[in-house]
Each structure stands twice: as C-alpha cells, then as structure tokens.
Write a protein that holds these residues in place. Structure first.
Motif, PDB file in Angstrom:
ATOM      1  N   GLY A  91      14.415  55.152   3.614  1.00 41.81           N
ATOM      2  CA  GLY A  91      15.593  55.992   3.374  1.00 41.81           C
ATOM      3  C   GLY A  91      15.253  57.472   3.409  1.00 41.81           C
ATOM      4  O   GLY A  91      16.024  58.278   3.950  1.00 41.81           O
ATOM      5  N   MET A  92      14.096  57.835   2.840  1.00 40.56           N
ATOM      6  CA  MET A  92      13.694  59.239   2.857  1.00 40.56           C
ATOM      7  C   MET A  92      13.402  59.706   4.278  1.00 40.56           C
ATOM      8  O   MET A  92      13.779  60.812   4.662  1.00 40.56           O
ATOM      9  CB  MET A  92      12.475  59.448   1.957  1.00 40.56           C
ATOM     10  CG  MET A  92      12.801  59.315   0.483  1.00 40.56           C
ATOM     11  SD  MET A  92      11.363  59.436  -0.586  1.00 40.56           S
ATOM     12  CE  MET A  92      10.788  61.055  -0.240  1.00 40.56           C
ATOM     13  N   VAL A  93      12.747  58.867   5.074  1.00 45.39           N
ATOM     14  CA  VAL A  93      12.462  59.223   6.468  1.00 45.39           C
ATOM     15  C   VAL A  93      13.775  59.393   7.238  1.00 45.39           C
ATOM     16  O   VAL A  93      13.930  60.339   8.017  1.00 45.39           O
ATOM     17  CB  VAL A  93      11.551  58.153   7.120  1.00 45.39           C
ATOM     18  CG1 VAL A  93      11.498  58.321   8.627  1.00 45.39           C
ATOM     19  CG2 VAL A  93      10.166  58.211   6.521  1.00 45.39           C
ATOM     20  N   SER A  94      14.733  58.493   7.002  1.00 46.50           N
ATOM     21  CA  SER A  94      16.035  58.609   7.672  1.00 46.50           C
ATOM     22  C   SER A  94      16.753  59.888   7.266  1.00 46.50           C
ATOM     23  O   SER A  94      17.355  60.566   8.111  1.00 46.50           O
ATOM     24  CB  SER A  94      16.916  57.406   7.325  1.00 46.50           C
ATOM     25  OG  SER A  94      16.324  56.224   7.777  1.00 46.50           O
ATOM     26  N   ALA A  95      16.719  60.232   5.982  1.00 46.69           N
ATOM     27  CA  ALA A  95      17.378  61.453   5.507  1.00 46.69           C
ATOM     28  C   ALA A  95      16.738  62.693   6.130  1.00 46.69           C
ATOM     29  O   ALA A  95      17.441  63.620   6.556  1.00 46.69           O
ATOM     30  CB  ALA A  95      17.316  61.528   3.980  1.00 46.69           C
TER      31      ALA A  95
END
Length: 122
Positions: A91-95
C-alpha cells in the motif's frame, strides 16, 4: 424503384462554425450517407470509449491478479502478521507511485504553461 441522385462537391457548415468539404457523387435517396461533419462528431467519441474500455479491462485484470495472489498466500499458510506487513508495504509503494504520477503531471502542466502552450480542453 430506387432513384439515384448525383450531387457535386459542396461546402457544409460544421457545428463549430468551420466549413468542411462534402463530396457525395451518387447515393440512394432511400439511404443517404452520413455527412462528414456527423461522422467527425461520432469520431470525437472514439477515444473516450476506448479509454473507458481500457481502464475497465485493466481494473478487472488487476482485481483478479490481486485476488489470485491473495488466495495463493492463504494456501501457503503464511502467518497473518507477515501478511499484514506485506500488504502495508504494498500500500505504501502504491501511494508513493500515485503521488509521483500526480507530481509529474503537475510539473508537466506547469512547464507547459511556462512555455506558453495552450493546455485548455476542447
């Protein structure tokens, strides 16, 4: 009996106020062809349709890819804590990716306006 009509090249006024050349040599009075300006108006919607279709297909594909990987993770017996950590990192990489794309778009439009490009939508 179907009558055939012969027309010469003529100018037709487009809805935007410009003129376009219409060349209808022969057509049936029962089924006349569409004028060029109507075809152009229809063609304006082709990229909208294709982009919508592309986004829909990609969204469905991403859903099933994520679902398949999630189900494979459940089968392998990975502990819940490790799974949460991996999902949080994903999720952090996507954000970060989405924020990077937004920043790149903003910088592109800023540079375009600085260079005097007309970036208004039709």
């Amino acid at each position: 009996m179907e009558t055939l009509i012969t027309l010469r090249t003529s100018l037709a006024r487009h809805s935007t106020g410009t003129f376009c050349l219409i060349d209808r040599r022969r057509f049936s009075s029962n089924n006349p062809p569409l004028p060029h300006f109507e075809i152009e108006e229809i063609m304006d919607w082709v990229p909208v349709f294709l982009l919508t279709f592309k986004l829909l297909v990609l969204a469905i594909g991403m859903f099933f890819a994520i679902k398949w990987h999630y189900d494979q993770g459940k089968k392998s017996g990975v502990p819940a804590n490790e799974r949460r950590t991996v999902l949080r990192a994903g999720g952090m990489v996507s954000a970060v990716f989405v924020l990077g794309i937004l920043m790149l778009g903003f910088l592109t439009f800023s540079l375009g306006k600085t260079l005097g490009l007309d970036l208004t939508l039709p």
